[in-house]
Design an enzyme around this catalytic site. Structure first.
Site, PDB file in Angstrom:
ATOM      1  N   SER A 143      27.342  45.956 -22.858  1.00 47.57           N
ATOM      2  CA  SER A 143      28.174  44.788 -22.552  1.00 47.57           C
ATOM      3  C   SER A 143      27.740  43.669 -23.473  1.00 47.57           C
ATOM      4  O   SER A 143      26.617  43.690 -24.012  1.00 47.57           O
ATOM      5  CB  SER A 143      27.928  44.379 -21.093  1.00 47.57           C
ATOM      6  OG  SER A 143      28.433  43.079 -20.838  1.00 47.57           O
ATOM      7  N   TYR A 156      22.694  42.724 -13.621  1.00 48.49           N
ATOM      8  CA  TYR A 156      23.585  43.275 -14.655  1.00 48.49           C
ATOM      9  C   TYR A 156      23.055  42.951 -16.056  1.00 48.49           C
ATOM     10  O   TYR A 156      22.974  43.828 -16.923  1.00 48.49           O
ATOM     11  CB  TYR A 156      24.986  42.692 -14.456  1.00 48.49           C
ATOM     12  CG  TYR A 156      26.071  43.306 -15.299  1.00 48.49           C
ATOM     13  CD1 TYR A 156      26.772  44.438 -14.876  1.00 48.49           C
ATOM     14  CD2 TYR A 156      26.440  42.744 -16.531  1.00 48.49           C
ATOM     15  CE1 TYR A 156      27.782  44.994 -15.645  1.00 48.49           C
ATOM     16  CE2 TYR A 156      27.445  43.294 -17.304  1.00 48.49           C
ATOM     17  CZ  TYR A 156      28.115  44.417 -16.856  1.00 48.49           C
ATOM     18  OH  TYR A 156      29.122  44.971 -17.620  1.00 48.49           O
TER      19      TYR A 156
END
Ligand code: NAD
Length: 261
Positions: A143, A156
């Site tokens: 990401s 995350y």
């Protein structure tokens, strides 16, 4: 049909980015192992649709990516059936948003397990057969949050930064064996997961859904456009191609300029 005779395992491929990547490899002739949550009828329908659409062999494996032994068994199933998982795409992921001092412990553990440790377990299980064949591709869907942080996403961001470190380490270890390892770092992609957040965010902030998209989700992306599933899938296919044999250990942004800020 550049991947005819090869096998691609894509974790978390019943939805969103993973499904797009599985379809892109199927379109290039790869046999597929798909994985992810979904009821038995839905996943069987998806398996059949992909097999018919691309004329390839497609297995579905329900391995829970938070369970190391299930991940190992899924990879072994692929090795037993096809001789190797030639292309491993670690894509399954979940998100939870909360301040770090209020972050639920179970969510922390789940995100670290599914978004980070699963990559390690799958790579560990897949590498021996790749080494035997002298060819392999590890593609980790990280990401933009592997490169920069955002508030309220501690687990995350930690997991995705960890994926970047794992990717580089694996790349160095197998560099002389025809195997590359790279991470793809998408910005916002309008998957079902992101789509579902828009009405709730609109309600929470008292703004319209269009304003959520423009002023919240896309505020970080200079292009002011979502990255598409097809764009991410095309990058994955490129990384698996022979043309990309010299790209390894790379942490590649595909985020509309987000991390250029
Ligand atoms: P999604 O929710 O559409 O798909 C996630 C997939 O993972 C689904 O197939 C789901 O069933 C599977 N999954 C979740 N938990 C699992 C578990 N325990 N075991 C097995 N499978 C499990 O989400 P997406 O947006 O397509 O995300 C895919 C990947 O891309 C994730 O790693 C995510 O972090 C990353 N990513 C997404 C975006 C975005 O904006 N959508 C941006 C950057 C990175």
């Amino acid at each position: 049909m550049q991947f005819k005779g090869k096998t691609a395992l894509v974790t978390g491929s019943t939805s969103g980015i993973g499904l797009g990547i599985a379809e892109a490899f199927g379109a290039e002739g790869a046999n597929l192992i798909i994985n992810g949550l979904g009821d038995a009828a839905e996943t069987e329908q998806l398996r059949q649709r992909l097999a018919e659409q691309f004329g390839v062999t497609v297995l579905y494996d329900a391995a829970d990516m938070s369970r190391p032994e299930q991940i190992e068994a899924m990879v072994q199933r692929g090795v037993d059936k096809f001789g190797a998982v030639d292309i491993l795409v670690n894509n399954a992921g979940i998100q939870h948003v909360a301040p770090v001092d209020e972050f639920p412990l179970d969510k922390w553990d789940a995100i670290i397990a599914i978004n980070l440790s699963s990559n390690f377990h799958a790579i560990r299980a897949a590498l021996p057969a790749m080494k035997k064949r002298g060819w392999g591709r590890v593609i980790n869907v990280a990401s933009a949050h592997a490169l920069v942080a955002s508030p309220f996403k501690s687990a995350y961001v930690t997991a995705k930064h960890g994926v970047a470190g794992l990717t580089k380490t694996v790349a160095l270890e197998v560099a002389e064996q025809g195997i590359t390892a790279n991470a793809i770092c998408p910005g916002y992609v309008l998957t079902p997961l992101v789509q579902k957040q828009i009405p709730d965010t609109a309600k929470a902030r008292g703004i319209s859904e269009d304003e959520v998209i423009k002023n919240v989700l896309l505020a970080a992306q200079p292009t002011r456009k979502f990255v598409t599933v097809e764009q991410v899938a095309a990058l994955a296919v490129y990384l698996a191609s022979d043309a990309a044999a010299s790209i390894t250990g790379a942490i590649l942004p595909i985020e509309g300029g987000w991390t250029a800020h």
